[in-house]
Scaffold this active site. Structure first.
Site, PDB file in Angstrom:
ATOM      1  N   TYR A   1       2.323   4.902   6.767  1.00  0.00           N
ATOM      2  CA  TYR A   1       3.034   4.135   5.740  1.00  0.00           C
ATOM      3  C   TYR A   1       4.371   3.623   6.281  1.00  0.00           C
ATOM      4  O   TYR A   1       4.693   2.424   6.183  1.00  0.00           O
ATOM      5  CB  TYR A   1       3.247   5.003   4.503  1.00  0.00           C
ATOM      6  CG  TYR A   1       4.113   4.379   3.441  1.00  0.00           C
ATOM      7  CD1 TYR A   1       3.698   3.262   2.736  1.00  0.00           C
ATOM      8  CD2 TYR A   1       5.368   4.912   3.140  1.00  0.00           C
ATOM      9  CE1 TYR A   1       4.496   2.681   1.761  1.00  0.00           C
ATOM     10  CE2 TYR A   1       6.176   4.342   2.163  1.00  0.00           C
ATOM     11  CZ  TYR A   1       5.732   3.225   1.479  1.00  0.00           C
ATOM     12  OH  TYR A   1       6.532   2.659   0.516  1.00  0.00           O
TER      13      TYR A   1
ATOM     14  N   TRP B   1      11.900   6.867  -3.570  1.00  0.00           N
ATOM     15  CA  TRP B   1      11.580   7.690  -4.749  1.00  0.00           C
ATOM     16  C   TRP B   1      11.502   6.844  -6.029  1.00  0.00           C
ATOM     17  O   TRP B   1      12.095   7.167  -7.064  1.00  0.00           O
ATOM     18  CB  TRP B   1      12.609   8.792  -4.925  1.00  0.00           C
ATOM     19  CG  TRP B   1      12.697   9.800  -3.820  1.00  0.00           C
ATOM     20  CD1 TRP B   1      12.327   9.631  -2.520  1.00  0.00           C
ATOM     21  CD2 TRP B   1      13.220  11.140  -3.915  1.00  0.00           C
ATOM     22  NE1 TRP B   1      12.577  10.771  -1.801  1.00  0.00           N
ATOM     23  CE2 TRP B   1      13.124  11.717  -2.624  1.00  0.00           C
ATOM     24  CE3 TRP B   1      13.760  11.892  -4.948  1.00  0.00           C
ATOM     25  CZ2 TRP B   1      13.540  13.023  -2.340  1.00  0.00           C
ATOM     26  CZ3 TRP B   1      14.179  13.178  -4.677  1.00  0.00           C
ATOM     27  CH2 TRP B   1      14.066  13.747  -3.408  1.00  0.00           C
TER      28      TRP B   1
ATOM     29  N   ASP C   1      12.490   4.071   2.540  1.00  0.00           N
ATOM     30  CA  ASP C   1      13.207   5.084   3.307  1.00  0.00           C
ATOM     31  C   ASP C   1      12.341   5.695   4.409  1.00  0.00           C
ATOM     32  O   ASP C   1      12.850   6.305   5.349  1.00  0.00           O
ATOM     33  CB  ASP C   1      13.719   6.191   2.385  1.00  0.00           C
ATOM     34  CG  ASP C   1      12.602   6.881   1.613  1.00  0.00           C
ATOM     35  OD1 ASP C   1      11.681   6.181   1.144  1.00  0.00           O
ATOM     36  OD2 ASP C   1      12.641   8.113   1.455  1.00  0.00           O
TER      37      ASP C   1
ATOM     38  N   TYR D   1       0.887  -1.169   0.000  1.00  0.00           N
ATOM     39  CA  TYR D   1       0.000   0.000   0.000  1.00  0.00           C
ATOM     40  C   TYR D   1       0.915   1.207   0.000  1.00  0.00           C
ATOM     41  O   TYR D   1       1.594   1.483   0.989  1.00  0.00           O
ATOM     42  CB  TYR D   1      -0.895  -0.007   1.234  1.00  0.00           C
ATOM     43  CG  TYR D   1      -1.985   1.048   1.213  1.00  0.00           C
ATOM     44  CD1 TYR D   1      -3.302   0.709   0.952  1.00  0.00           C
ATOM     45  CD2 TYR D   1      -1.694   2.392   1.465  1.00  0.00           C
ATOM     46  CE1 TYR D   1      -4.303   1.667   0.931  1.00  0.00           C
ATOM     47  CE2 TYR D   1      -2.679   3.359   1.446  1.00  0.00           C
ATOM     48  CZ  TYR D   1      -3.988   2.991   1.181  1.00  0.00           C
ATOM     49  OH  TYR D   1      -4.974   3.949   1.151  1.00  0.00           O
TER      50      TYR D   1
END
Length: 287
Positions: free
Chosen positions: A127, A152, A104, A63
């Site tokens: 998250y 990213w 990260d 998710y």
């Protein structure tokens, strides 16, 4: 012949794994998404792994809607934390391995030098908390787990920052982008290459970091995207984080130290701008 299960196969990394698998015909692959295998169903996961003699599970499912996660805590926890535990149990039952992709966001982003794998985690979003929980569940039930934290992520598949900035750059005269959040873009294809390298050389359990080489802000990233795409009519302006409030807190600094994965598997990691050019060539030919 080893059997490899790739979950989340319709996502960015899953699609790159599927394409790259053609270069590794020595394995038999099982690519699944929610329609083929609900990883939130513990019994279904176990049955699938046992009936297909799965040796290695690569979990690309997650998710990832970071802001929506703040309002969808239970679903986020199920996908990001509990499901990796189910996959780990299945891998253990098969005496196999689990490769769990993490993020990260397990760090709070207050550092000023790249994060190593052994540094203290401190997630400050739903998250991040659930992804860290997924790491812990994976190791709890399958010690033969390789966790790969990345950041990213983008590719030619699905929705991502690169595609959005290309679209907005063509639609708008001006565009404000955060300049005080620093990290490193990761081309999903490069991450897929690293995963296959680990599989080929023999998975060494533990936590690893992977992103492309180099450092930039979201502002720098956008400027590079527009330059490569030839977008000249959009004035990109730098924004402070407080100028663009979001539900979830983002790490201000999330550069990952990749020494461990490079030394363990002999991996050479491309510079972020070189990989961005590579991906955008694919995007430009598909437009």
């Amino acid at each position: 012949m080893k059997n490899i299960l790739v979950t989340g196969a319709n996502g960015q990394l899953g699609n790159e794994m599927r394409i790259l698998s053609e270069s590794y015909p020595q394995y038999r692959y099982f690519f699944t998404d929610v329609a083929e295998l609900d990883i939130c169903n513990e019994q279904a996961v176990m049955n699938y792994a046992m009936s297909n003699n799965i040796d290695i599970i690569v979990n690309c499912a997650a998710y990832t809607a970071v802001d929506k996660a703040e309002d969808n805590v239970e679903l986020c926890k199920m996908l990001n934390q509990q499901a990796p535990g189910f996959l780990a149990k299945a891998a253990k039952a098969r005496n196999g391995y689990l490769i769990q992709v993490s993020t990260d966001y397990v760090f709070d982003g207050t550092a000023h030098i790249p994060y190593r794998e052994d540094e203290e985690t401190c997630p400050n979003s739903v998250y991040g908390v659930t992804k860290l929980g997924g790491e812990q569940e994976a190791f709890k039930y399958c010690p033969e787990t390789m966790v790969i934290r990345t950041a990213w992520l983008y590719s030619s598949f699905g929705n991502n920052f690169v595609k959005t900035m290309m679209r907005l750059g063509r639609e708008r005269d001006t565009l404000g982008v955060i300049f005080d959040q620093i990290g490193t873009p990761t081309y999903a294809r490069d991450l897929a290459v690293a995963i296959f390298t680990a599989i080929n050389k023999g998975i060494v359990p533990g936590v690893y970091h992977f992103s492309n080489e180099g450092v930039c802000s979201w502002y720098d990233f956008t400027k590079a995207i527009h330059a490569i795409a030839g977008i000249q009519g959009c004035n990109v302006k730098p924004l402070h984080t407080e100028d663009y409030p979001t539900k979830a807190t983002r790490p201000h600094y999330s550069v990952l130290d990749k020494t461990k994965i490079k030394e363990t598997y002999g991996i050479e990691i491309p510079y972020w701008m070189d990989s961005l050019k590579e991906c955008m060539e694919i995007l430009n030919t598909s437009l």
